[in-house]
Design a protein around this motif. Structure first.
Motif, PDB file in Angstrom:
ATOM      1  N   ASP A  71       5.269  -0.274  -4.681  1.00 30.32           N
ATOM      2  CA  ASP A  71       4.342   0.633  -4.011  1.00 30.32           C
ATOM      3  C   ASP A  71       2.907   0.424  -4.499  1.00 30.32           C
ATOM      4  OD1 ASP A  71       3.759   2.878  -2.280  1.00 30.32           O
ATOM      5  OD2 ASP A  71       3.493   4.052  -4.091  1.00 30.32           O
ATOM      6  N   ASP A  72       2.725   0.097  -5.776  1.00 31.79           N
ATOM      7  CA  ASP A  72       1.383  -0.141  -6.295  1.00 31.79           C
ATOM      8  C   ASP A  72       0.727  -1.346  -5.628  1.00 31.79           C
ATOM      9  OD1 ASP A  72       1.529   2.005  -8.018  1.00 31.79           O
ATOM     10  OD2 ASP A  72       2.295   0.822  -9.689  1.00 31.79           O
ATOM     11  N   ASP A  73       1.514  -2.387  -5.334  1.00 32.10           N
ATOM     12  CA  ASP A  73       0.971  -3.573  -4.663  1.00 32.10           C
ATOM     13  C   ASP A  73       0.581  -3.266  -3.227  1.00 32.10           C
ATOM     14  OD1 ASP A  73       1.537  -5.556  -6.857  1.00 32.10           O
ATOM     15  OD2 ASP A  73       3.578  -4.883  -6.459  1.00 32.10           O
ATOM     16  N   VAL A  74       1.316  -2.378  -2.586  1.00 31.21           N
ATOM     17  CA  VAL A  74       0.966  -1.959  -1.230  1.00 31.21           C
ATOM     18  C   VAL A  74      -0.378  -1.242  -1.237  1.00 31.21           C
ATOM     19  CG1 VAL A  74       1.641  -0.505   0.712  1.00 31.21           C
ATOM     20  CG2 VAL A  74       3.382  -1.823  -0.521  1.00 31.21           C
ATOM     21  N   LYS A  75      -0.571  -0.362  -2.210  1.00 28.45           N
ATOM     22  CA  LYS A  75      -1.832   0.379  -2.290  1.00 28.45           C
ATOM     23  C   LYS A  75      -3.016  -0.541  -2.550  1.00 28.45           C
ATOM     24  CE  LYS A  75       0.343   4.520  -4.274  1.00 28.45           C
ATOM     25  NZ  LYS A  75       0.456   5.332  -5.511  1.00 28.45           N
ATOM     26  N   ARG A  76      -2.793  -1.585  -3.333  1.00 34.39           N
ATOM     27  CA  ARG A  76      -3.898  -2.437  -3.767  1.00 34.39           C
ATOM     28  C   ARG A  76      -4.677  -3.024  -2.599  1.00 34.39           C
ATOM     29  NH1 ARG A  76      -1.104  -5.349  -6.903  1.00 34.39           N
ATOM     30  NH2 ARG A  76      -1.520  -4.053  -8.717  1.00 34.39           N
ATOM     31  N   THR A  77      -3.968  -3.392  -1.522  1.00 36.44           N
ATOM     32  CA  THR A  77      -4.633  -3.982  -0.361  1.00 36.44           C
ATOM     33  C   THR A  77      -4.754  -3.002   0.800  1.00 36.44           C
ATOM     34  OG1 THR A  77      -2.505  -4.864   0.377  1.00 36.44           O
ATOM     35  CG2 THR A  77      -3.906  -6.325  -0.926  1.00 36.44           C
ATOM     36  N   SER A  78      -4.445  -1.725   0.561  1.00 41.51           N
ATOM     37  CA  SER A  78      -4.479  -0.712   1.617  1.00 41.51           C
ATOM     38  C   SER A  78      -3.630  -1.142   2.813  1.00 41.51           C
ATOM     39  CB  SER A  78      -5.925  -0.441   2.062  1.00 41.51           C
ATOM     40  OG  SER A  78      -6.714  -0.023   0.981  1.00 41.51           O
ATOM     41  N   ALA A  79      -2.520  -1.773   2.520  1.00 47.19           N
ATOM     42  CA  ALA A  79      -1.662  -2.309   3.579  1.00 47.19           C
ATOM     43  C   ALA A  79      -1.046  -1.179   4.396  1.00 47.19           C
ATOM     44  CB  ALA A  79      -0.573  -3.186   2.980  1.00 47.19           C
ATOM     45  N   GLN A  80      -0.978  -1.385   5.709  1.00 51.93           N
ATOM     46  CA  GLN A  80      -0.347  -0.429   6.621  1.00 51.93           C
ATOM     47  C   GLN A  80       0.839  -1.031   7.358  1.00 51.93           C
ATOM     48  OE1 GLN A  80      -4.417   0.314   8.357  1.00 51.93           O
ATOM     49  NE2 GLN A  80      -3.619   2.402   8.495  1.00 51.93           N
ATOM     50  N   HIS A  81       1.011  -2.321   7.231  1.00 57.08           N
ATOM     51  CA  HIS A  81       2.074  -3.036   7.926  1.00 57.08           C
ATOM     52  C   HIS A  81       2.444  -4.254   7.100  1.00 57.08           C
ATOM     53  CE1 HIS A  81       4.037  -5.454  11.113  1.00 57.08           C
ATOM     54  NE2 HIS A  81       4.301  -4.287  11.648  1.00 57.08           N
ATOM     55  N   LEU A  82       3.655  -4.779   7.324  1.00 53.25           N
ATOM     56  CA  LEU A  82       4.095  -5.936   6.561  1.00 53.25           C
ATOM     57  C   LEU A  82       3.143  -7.114   6.712  1.00 53.25           C
ATOM     58  CD1 LEU A  82       6.367  -7.019   4.719  1.00 53.25           C
ATOM     59  CD2 LEU A  82       7.472  -7.896   6.776  1.00 53.25           C
ATOM     60  N   ASP A  83       2.538  -7.277   7.886  1.00 53.66           N
ATOM     61  CA  ASP A  83       1.556  -8.350   8.080  1.00 53.66           C
ATOM     62  C   ASP A  83       0.483  -8.338   6.997  1.00 53.66           C
ATOM     63  OD1 ASP A  83       2.977  -8.623  10.371  1.00 53.66           O
ATOM     64  OD2 ASP A  83       1.298  -8.401  11.743  1.00 53.66           O
TER      65      ASP A  83
END
Length: 694
Positions: free
Chosen positions: A56-68
């Protein structure tokens, strides 16, 4: 490539300098990221094979909203769009790029909570607890959908106390996202979790003819629910339910090769899917633990586009057409396995034995407007597999892992052109890994593995061969299964205090009866006939690494990189073009990702990442290439007790990043001269996010 041996030496040296007292420290000092997708849960640092994990921390790092938005972080991972979202994945240069009239078996599969979503595209990642990328053949564990690798996603589940998170995001292009997650225990033995997410955006295309900016829009709703029941001390049951309602537009290709289209009939990319899984774990037997899963998925999709990419009246030599694919997919699968306990070892070997069965039905209706033509086909595929794995210690620190899977598939195919074809084959996959656990912080492994994927029927080619009396297409009725052999050497190491974590793997892969996408242009116009062909062989070799460095209490750096070399074997297209020895499609020679977390103050954090990718061919059947690019992401967040506020930008340099490409003539204004046409990923995104967690 001098850095490669230096890196391996450094990785091996990290833990070796520790004292004996330090080596005997409690395992709590080890990295706690455990791989969920393997037969047994292991730390990623202690599992042989090239596996990357994002939390989850890696998802936040790039402000990702989708797997792309996340895939750029993985070394030797690429993806293709051709739809509203990235749908087809490639690992180490191996993977599909499209699915039109004929059903494909993906080389890189996708599992979400154990349910097979391969080839469908994915929407929400708000409730994702962990994303694992298995690189290289994983036939023993995952079967025919893991010729080159597997993406395994695990969502957050029930908790013993009330937990929740609610978030909202606003961004340019009239975009917003609302998401919520709540979990709790109803009583001592029953708990649940519920995740809901809605994403909406106008998309990143201007339609100049219709004077609209929402013809490539995003409108996605996702719901996931888990109910976990501890029946007694030894039996745990879990019900998993998924619902996806995607109503996206598709208007991505421009005659002027930019983000301004001229379509008068924009397309759509609609998916309605629902899935159920019942999972069980039984620990009451003395010699083994039993795991089981029954899963069901039903998905209906409506995918179509304006085939001429223009409006009526653009030119006297115009053609007018739309292409539409209505696809129904229903699948039922069961997977049962026994995993040995310490009391149940065979000699001194831990073992796993399992069986897998699946029944999948794919129904397609294709409607081509300008031909006033409808094409229907149906494919029923049945799979039955048995698999086993042994882990045998040799002496202190050394062990051997052997795995084997045998799988039978039977296909029944029928279409409106009168074709009725039955295909069947028995395939097998295997792995052999020699591991040396230097100490708790370091692993060296040597791995050999064999993967496979099924063959199939080229129904579109058969139907067009009858319509046009094309003998060349009649020879492409079916295509053979593909086999991939992989040899890999890897080193994983970490410092005792986890200030440095490093992983590096070098590999060499041989593809036999390599499946490639072929095209024939029977009338020298804009209409093409697609089919899957078998090239003689292929070679893929390279290196990939991942590192994390905690420079000090205020700064952490994350580095991943890969170098890849690929080659097509003996392959001449049906049109006579010889591509023997050329690089394979979707296989950039290098990729990298460098990210940093700077903790400016206790509540204030700044994240920056730079990701880059070399150019690559879009197809094995033509020479159109993407452009090399660099991608910059920025995020400034402020933590205020249970609130988190963030200002972010993705693709801050506003680069045009190609995610699908074709080479043909489609513009009547220049006499249908052949060009490279590209679909681009998102441009510069700027947004604000707020979340509340308890």
């Amino acid at each position: 490539m001098r850095f490669i041996p230096s890196l391996i030496t450094l990785t091996m040296a990290i833990p070796v300098v520790a004292t004996a007292e330090q080596i005997n420290l409690d395992a709590a000092s080890l990295e706690r990221i455990e791989v969920q997708g393997d037969f047994r849960r292991h730390s990623v640092q202690q599992l042989s094979g090239s596996i990357a994990v994002l939390t989850d921390d890696d998802v936040k790092r790039t402000s990702a909203q989708h797997l792309d938005d996340l895939l750029h972080q993985f070394a030797n991972v690429n993806y293709t769009s051709g739809a509203s979202r990235g749908r087809y994945l490639q690992v180490r240069g191996v993977g599909e790029r499209s699915e039109y009239s004929d059903t494909i078996n993906p080389s890189v599969g996708v599992l979400i909570d154990g349910i097979d979503y391969s080839g469908m595209g994915i929407s929400a990642i708000h409730d994702i607890a962990q994303i694992e990328v298995f690189r290289g053949p994983e036939a023993t564990r995952f079967g025919a959908n893991a010729l080159a690798g597997m993406l395994n996603l695990t969502t957050k589940g029930p908790s013993i106390a009330p937990e929740g998170k609610f978030s909202a995001t606003l961004a340019n292009y009239d975009s917003y996202q609302l998401a919520g997650l709540f979990s709790n225990a109803i009583n001592d033995s029953l708990g649940f979790s519920l995740a809901l997410e809605q994403q909406t955006s106008d998309g990143f295309i201007e339609n100049g003819y219709l004077n609209r900016n929402d013809t490539n829009n995003i409108d996605e709703f996702t719901a996931r629910f888990k109910l976990r029941y501890q029946v007694n001390q030894h039996l745990m049951l879990q019900l998993v339910t998924h619902l996806v309602d995607q109503d996206n537009g598709f208007d991505a290709f421009s005659l002027d090769n930019n983000r301004t289209t001229l379509s008068d009939e924009p397309g759509q990319d609609i998916i309605r899917s629902k899935a159920l899984a019942l999972q069980a774990e039984y620990t009451g037997a003395e010699y083994f633990t039993a795991f089981g899963q029954i899963s069901w998925l039903d998905a209906n999709s409506d995918y179509g586009f304006d085939e001429d990419w223009a409006y009526a009246g653009i030119h006297p030599d115009e053609y007018i057409s739309t292409d539409r694919y209505l696809r129904d997919r229903e699948q039922l699968s069961v997977d049962y396995r026994l995993v040995s306990t310490p009391e149940g070892k065979l000699g001194n070997s831990d073992w796993v034995f399992g069986i897998y069965a699946a029944n999948k039905q794919f129904d397609l209706t294709r409607i081509v407007f300008h031909k006033n033509r409808q094409f229907d086909n149906e494919l029923i595929r049945r799979n039955l597999a048995a698999y086993a794995e042994l882990t045998t210690p040799l002496n202190p620190g050394w062990s051997v892992i052997t795995g084997l899977r045998a799988e039978r598939y039977d296909d029944d195919y029928a279409d409106t052109s009168g074709n009725q074809i039955q295909n069947h084959d028995t395939m097998w996959g295997a792995k052999l890994s020699l591991n040396y656990q230097v100490n708790q912080q370091a692993l060296i492994y040597l791995l050999a593995s064999r993967g496979y994927k099924v063959g199939g029927v080229n129904g579109e080619a058969l139907s067009k061969a009858k319509d046009n009396d094309l003998a060349a297409l009649q020879t492409k009725a079916s295509f053979a299964p593909e086999t991939l052999y992989n040899a890999e050497f890897g080193v994983k190491g970490s410092a005792l205090d986890q200030s440095v974590v490093a992983r590096v793997a070098a590999f060499y892969m041989w593809r036999d009866d390599m499946q490639v996408k072929g095209w024939l242009n029977p009338n020298s116009g804009p209409e093409f006939s697609g089919f899957i062909d078998n090239a003689g062989s292929g070679r893929n070799y390279g290196i990939e690494m991942e590192n994390r460095i905690q420079v000090n209490s205020h700064l952490a750096v994350f580095i991943s990189a890969s170098w890849l070399k690929t080659k097509l074997g003996n392959y001449t297209t049906i049109a006579g073009d010889d591509f023997t020895g050329r690089e394979q499609a979707q296989a950039p020679r290098f990729q990298y990702s460098v990210a940093a977390d700077w903790y400016i103050t206790e509540p204030l954090t700044f994240n920056i990442s730079l990701q880059g990718k070399d150019e690559f061919f879009y197809s094995d059947g033509h020479s159109a290439r993407s452009s090399r690019y660099e991608l910059v992401n920025l995020r400034l967040s402020y933590q205020l007790e249970q609130w988190n506020l963030a200002l972010w930008s993705r693709n801050a340099l506003d680069k045009d990043i190609g995610v699908r490409g074709f080479y043909f003539g489609n513009d009547p204004r220049d006499g249908y001269e052949a060009h490279t046409y590209e679909q681009f990923a998102e441009p510069r995104r700027i947004g604000v996010s707020a979340s509340y967690q308890f």
